[in-house]
Scaffold this active site. Sequence first.
Site, PDB file in Angstrom:
ATOM      1  N   THR A  51       0.832  -1.200   0.000  1.00  0.00           N
ATOM      2  CA  THR A  51       0.000   0.000   0.000  1.00  0.00           C
ATOM      3  C   THR A  51       0.868   1.253   0.000  1.00  0.00           C
ATOM      4  O   THR A  51       0.631   2.191  -0.767  1.00  0.00           O
ATOM      5  CB  THR A  51      -0.942  -0.013   1.219  1.00  0.00           C
ATOM      6  OG1 THR A  51      -1.749  -1.195   1.132  1.00  0.00           O
ATOM      7  CG2 THR A  51      -1.831   1.213   1.260  1.00  0.00           C
ATOM      8  N   ASN A 131      -5.092  -9.755  -8.010  1.00  0.00           N
ATOM      9  CA  ASN A 131      -5.151 -10.447  -6.722  1.00  0.00           C
ATOM     10  C   ASN A 131      -6.400 -11.290  -6.552  1.00  0.00           C
ATOM     11  O   ASN A 131      -6.415 -12.236  -5.791  1.00  0.00           O
ATOM     12  CB  ASN A 131      -5.045  -9.435  -5.573  1.00  0.00           C
ATOM     13  CG  ASN A 131      -5.963  -8.259  -5.754  1.00  0.00           C
ATOM     14  OD1 ASN A 131      -5.895  -7.561  -6.763  1.00  0.00           O
ATOM     15  ND2 ASN A 131      -6.833  -8.032  -4.795  1.00  0.00           N
ATOM     16  N   GLN A 159       1.377  -9.266  -6.629  1.00  0.00           N
ATOM     17  CA  GLN A 159       0.943 -10.666  -6.703  1.00  0.00           C
ATOM     18  C   GLN A 159       1.817 -11.494  -7.638  1.00  0.00           C
ATOM     19  O   GLN A 159       1.784 -12.717  -7.612  1.00  0.00           O
ATOM     20  CB  GLN A 159      -0.519 -10.734  -7.195  1.00  0.00           C
ATOM     21  CG  GLN A 159      -1.519 -10.253  -6.189  1.00  0.00           C
ATOM     22  CD  GLN A 159      -1.703 -11.216  -5.030  1.00  0.00           C
ATOM     23  OE1 GLN A 159      -1.351 -12.394  -5.105  1.00  0.00           O
ATOM     24  NE2 GLN A 159      -2.253 -10.731  -3.941  1.00  0.00           N
ATOM     25  N   HIS A 182       5.183 -10.009   2.077  1.00  0.00           N
ATOM     26  CA  HIS A 182       4.367 -11.112   2.601  1.00  0.00           C
ATOM     27  C   HIS A 182       3.605 -11.869   1.523  1.00  0.00           C
ATOM     28  O   HIS A 182       2.915 -12.846   1.824  1.00  0.00           O
ATOM     29  CB  HIS A 182       3.443 -10.647   3.733  1.00  0.00           C
ATOM     30  CG  HIS A 182       2.319  -9.762   3.340  1.00  0.00           C
ATOM     31  ND1 HIS A 182       2.315  -8.412   3.593  1.00  0.00           N
ATOM     32  CD2 HIS A 182       1.148 -10.032   2.737  1.00  0.00           C
ATOM     33  CE1 HIS A 182       1.187  -7.900   3.157  1.00  0.00           C
ATOM     34  NE2 HIS A 182       0.464  -8.857   2.629  1.00  0.00           N
ATOM     35  N   THR A 218      12.595   6.438  10.558  1.00  0.00           N
ATOM     36  CA  THR A 218      13.598   5.413  10.877  1.00  0.00           C
ATOM     37  C   THR A 218      13.205   4.077  10.267  1.00  0.00           C
ATOM     38  O   THR A 218      12.051   3.645  10.361  1.00  0.00           O
ATOM     39  CB  THR A 218      13.738   5.301  12.415  1.00  0.00           C
ATOM     40  OG1 THR A 218      14.151   6.580  12.898  1.00  0.00           O
ATOM     41  CG2 THR A 218      14.756   4.253  12.808  1.00  0.00           C
ATOM     42  N   CYS A 304      -8.707  -7.805   1.839  1.00  0.00           N
ATOM     43  CA  CYS A 304      -8.982  -6.523   2.490  1.00  0.00           C
ATOM     44  C   CYS A 304     -10.470  -6.221   2.543  1.00  0.00           C
ATOM     45  O   CYS A 304     -10.912  -5.470   3.385  1.00  0.00           O
ATOM     46  CB  CYS A 304      -8.278  -5.395   1.745  1.00  0.00           C
ATOM     47  SG  CYS A 304      -6.712  -5.887   1.064  1.00  0.00           S
TER      48      CYS A 304
HETATM   49  N1  PLP Z   1      -1.922  -4.733  -4.462  1.00  0.00           N
HETATM   50  C1  PLP Z   1      -2.289  -6.012  -4.621  1.00  0.00           C
HETATM   51  C2  PLP Z   1      -2.370  -6.578  -6.008  1.00  0.00           C
HETATM   52  C3  PLP Z   1      -2.581  -6.807  -3.501  1.00  0.00           C
HETATM   53  O1  PLP Z   1      -2.950  -8.063  -3.666  1.00  0.00           O
HETATM   54  C4  PLP Z   1      -2.511  -6.213  -2.212  1.00  0.00           C
HETATM   55  C5  PLP Z   1      -2.871  -6.994  -1.007  1.00  0.00           C
HETATM   56  O2  PLP Z   1      -3.410  -8.044  -1.032  1.00  0.00           O
HETATM   57  C6  PLP Z   1      -2.134  -4.873  -2.099  1.00  0.00           C
HETATM   58  C7  PLP Z   1      -1.850  -4.168  -3.244  1.00  0.00           C
HETATM   59  C8  PLP Z   1      -2.039  -4.201  -0.743  1.00  0.00           C
HETATM   60  O3  PLP Z   1      -1.105  -4.878   0.032  1.00  0.00           O
HETATM   61  P1  PLP Z   1      -0.828  -4.541   1.579  1.00  0.00           P
HETATM   62  O4  PLP Z   1      -2.162  -4.600   2.255  1.00  0.00           O
HETATM   63  O5  PLP Z   1       0.073  -5.612   1.991  1.00  0.00           O
HETATM   64  O6  PLP Z   1      -0.212  -3.211   1.653  1.00  0.00           O
END
Ligand code: PLP
Length: 361
Positions: A51, A131, A159, A182, A218, A304
């Site tokens: 993000t 995603n 992704q 992650h 930091t 999300c």
């Molecule tokens: N972009 C894509 C394609 C994602 O799949 C995700 C999270 O699943 C994000 C952005 C946002 O990732 P995060 O919530 O780890 O910042």
Amino acid sequence: MLPLLDENFGNPSSIHHVGRKARFFLDASRERIAAVWKCKASEVVFTSGATESINLAICGTARLLKEKGRHLITSAVEHHAVLRAFEYLVNKEGFELTVLPVDAEGRVDPQDLENAILNDTILVSIMAANNETGVIQPVAELGAVCRRSGVCFHTDAVQWFGKEPFENIHQFNANLVSICGHKFYGPKGSGALFIKSPLLPDPLFFGGSHENNRRAGTENLASIAGFVVAVESFLTTPVFDKSSLSPFSIPLSSLDSLEGVTLIGSNSERLINTFCFSFSGLDSLSLLASFDLNGICVSAGSACSSGALNPSHVLSAMGFSNSDANSIVRVSLGRETTKLEISHFLSLFPIVVDQVRGSSI
Ligand code: PLP
């Protein structure tokens, strides 16, 4: 990661020897990412994840280039981290936005992008892989269109990494690439943004001169330590190994033949681990709850938005009705997924669907 939380607790901005040790580690980490990406170390900015990388790429670049033009382009199937950033720029800062449509498989046509670029277009952002559906975009082609037109190109490749073969960061033809640890077994809250020099997006945060003046604050060294190891271990040889996961692909795809079940994006190139099913007449949350009660973790659209009953904007853009876009389940495989787990899932699948269908009559 543990030594960075304990033995080497220094702040890389401190001048004393403990701080200098931390600084050495931070500089070495940046070099290690640059070695995998095959770019300059100064082009790597560590962030708190996707993000932040995406917001820095989009808002920072739009604000930097606003004297050149105010027109921005994205696609209808982007993650909300992209869409909401653009909406903010339009609603609060006077930018204009073109949202490109996708075909029934969820892909953007490079010709549509070429047609949409105007004299005052300054930035295009299109994801590398979706995603929700796993559908892969022709991202290098889209990037080439932008390059020919002299327009900055950002790709949310969050992704894609760890699943598709990676050679170097330049293969996307992008000026900016977002990545998140992650998604390929790195620590949560870790990520980076590739910023091709000499671009210097406006910062999102104000404060110190960290990250070559691109991100004040930091640095989270423990998170960076984990991120670096994940990048080194899992990108060039994708951790989601196609040869071990593809035997699961045929049986999972065949679930499409069950009545009322559709595998989304089945005619296009997709990520090896992502399967998105739509279930005619059933809602995502009931399906999710029923799979969960049977010990199986699946998602509805993007993680999300789980908990909200909004139809998937990705499926809506692909032409699905509101009720179909509200009845999807995303099944993701991991590196530890076994044949036994897949057989268990395949046998449970029709039972769960029948249970939910029965309870919703
Ligand atoms: N972009 C894509 C394609 C994602 O799949 C995700 C999270 O699943 C994000 C952005 C946002 O990732 P995060 O919530 O780890 O910042």
